[in-house]
Write an enzyme that holds these catalytic residues in place. Structure first.
Site, PDB file in Angstrom:
ATOM      1  N   GLY A  92       0.823  -1.205   0.000  1.00 18.58           N
ATOM      2  CA  GLY A  92       0.000   0.000   0.000  1.00 18.58           C
ATOM      3  C   GLY A  92       0.854   1.250   0.000  1.00 18.58           C
ATOM      4  O   GLY A  92       2.071   1.201   0.204  1.00 18.58           O
ATOM      5  N   SER A  99       2.795   2.273   3.674  1.00 22.13           N
ATOM      6  CA  SER A  99       4.061   1.600   3.995  1.00 22.13           C
ATOM      7  C   SER A  99       5.133   1.925   2.960  1.00 22.13           C
ATOM      8  O   SER A  99       6.333   1.929   3.277  1.00 22.13           O
ATOM      9  CB  SER A  99       3.856   0.086   4.104  1.00 22.13           C
ATOM     10  OG  SER A  99       3.457  -0.481   2.871  1.00 22.13           O
ATOM     11  N   CYS A 133      -4.540  -8.424  15.697  1.00 22.27           N
ATOM     12  CA  CYS A 133      -3.550  -8.629  14.644  1.00 22.27           C
ATOM     13  C   CYS A 133      -2.285  -7.835  14.944  1.00 22.27           C
ATOM     14  O   CYS A 133      -1.167  -8.340  14.774  1.00 22.27           O
ATOM     15  CB  CYS A 133      -4.122  -8.219  13.293  1.00 22.27           C
ATOM     16  SG  CYS A 133      -2.963  -8.440  11.921  1.00 22.27           S
ATOM     17  N   CYS A 169      -8.822  -7.855   6.087  1.00 23.82           N
ATOM     18  CA  CYS A 169      -8.257  -8.480   4.886  1.00 23.82           C
ATOM     19  C   CYS A 169      -8.937  -9.795   4.546  1.00 23.82           C
ATOM     20  O   CYS A 169      -9.251 -10.061   3.396  1.00 23.82           O
ATOM     21  CB  CYS A 169      -6.765  -8.699   5.056  1.00 23.82           C
ATOM     22  SG  CYS A 169      -6.015  -9.624   3.691  1.00 23.82           S
TER      23      CYS A 169
END
Length: 380
Positions: free
Chosen positions: A13, A16, A99, A195
């Protein structure tokens, strides 16, 4: 190949990508690592291969090494099994928080260290700073994108080893930088949602793991039957969409909202008042709280809180209880505070920590309770 000092989590993305670019510009010895957190289920909705290709392209452009790790097993055990158990119990979990704690700032950090890196970096909109001997987690400069809510379970060891290179940027400035330096991801759409669900219908996805269990939809005021539902675990407090309630005789043609659910009797409760009294609460009780500093600022203190992402700060008083949980009393009634979601506490821009919401004093939740009220226990 030199040993990297900083391992960047490259997701494919734009966030990042810019994080990695900024570190390279600062002269850091950088490498990128792409994490696969969900095994391909054949749907193609996670776009993992496209994301991986974009991450490889970014690393190639920046001239930094690329690494890959498959954490799908760790994600399943540390995040997804809990996700399913919470929904089956009628609660609404927040897998992004887990996560971060269980994968991105645990297994990713371990992998980075195995590869020789001293620190990790991610494209989160948050900031970290050191005050004396203590590391602080701060909100991102772009409040509309701030992700400290999802990072509140981090601790001192993780923050000491973490960089958030884009935490001081506005999203518009980040996009401009990505375009100006010709990053391959500069025009890529931001990812939304979880996701492993991707663009799929949430109910259809959850139905693969939690079979439908039809039941009645009732009005809590008089117990009248309004409609039927496919399963209470498909719905969350305050939800409007997906109820599929048509015209109801004797009722106005206005939307319906979920105001409560009883898993034991498989009943969903609805009301046509968006701010229904049935789901307004002034107090909540949490599970064991996590404090970023390692301990709470005091046994009793005032601060602000968020009980859902991007919620405006709500003033509250926090009482730390002997079992490690907290009792939070809000300055004004709150709408649809949902068990299973995250309570996150702030002192200005500083994130103090948080906890999973266990219970509230909303009237319908209290009426449906089959165990002693956690608030009465405190009062006693």
């Amino acid at each position: 190949m030199s040993t990297p000092r900083v391992m960047v989590g490259v997701s494919g993305g734009v966030d990042s990508s810019v994080a990695a670019w900024r570190l390279v510009q600062q002269g850091e010895a950088v490498a990128g690592l792409f994490m696969q957190n969900w095994a391909d289920d054949g749907s193609g909705d996670c776009r993992a291969e496209d994301d991986r290709r974009d991450a490889v392209a970014v690393c190639g452009l920046l001239g930094i090494p690329f690494h890959f790790r498959d954490f799908s097993s760790e994600y399943w055990q540390g995040v997804f099994e809990h996700f399913l158990a919470e929904y089956a119990a009628g609660r609404t979990p927040n897998p992004d928080v887990l996560c971060n704690r269980e994968v991105k700032f645990k297994h990713f950090l371990d992998a980075a260290r195995e590869l020789g890196a001293e620190r990790i970096a991610t494209g989160h909109y948050a900031r970290v700073t050191q005050r004396g001997h203590q590391w602080l987690l701060l909100r991102g400069a772009d409040r509309s994108k701030d992700q400290s809510y999802f990072l509140h379970q981090l601790g001192q060891e993780q923050l000491a080893a973490t960089l958030f290179p884009i935490g001081d940027l506005e999203k518009t400035d980040l996009r401009r930088i990505a375009r100006d330096v010709s990053l391959p991801t500069h025009a890529k759409k931001d990812s939304t949602g979880i996701c492993f669900i991707g663009e799929r219908d949430f109910r259809e996805f959850l139905g693969r793991y939690l079979p439908a269990k039809p039941g009645q939809i009732l009005d809590p005021a008089d117990g009248s039957v309004i409609a039927e539902h496919p399963g209470v675990f498909y719905f969350t407090l305050g939800q409007r969409e997906g109820l599929n309630i048509g015209g109801v005789r004797g009722r106005p043609a206005a939307p319906w909202y979920v105001v409560g659910k009883d898993v034991a009797s498989n009943v969903l409760y609805v009301d046509q008042d968006r701010d229904s009294k049935w789901m307004l609460s002034e107090r909540l009780r949490s599970e064991t709280a996590h404090w970023i500093a390692g301990s709470p600022p005091a046994r009793r203190f005032e601060c602000t809180a968020q009980t859902r992402y991007r919620q405006p700060d709500e003033p509250c008083t926090v009482q730390v209880l002997d079992d490690g949980s907290v009792l939070v009393t809000f300055a004004r009634p709150q709408r649809a505070v949902t068990p299973g979601q995250s309570l996150v506490l702030y002192d200005g821009d500083v994130c103090l920590g948080g906890a999973v919401i266990a219970a509230t004093d909303a009237p319908l939740e209290q009426r449906l309770r089959t165990t002693p009220s956690p608030f009465e226990v405190i009062a006693a």
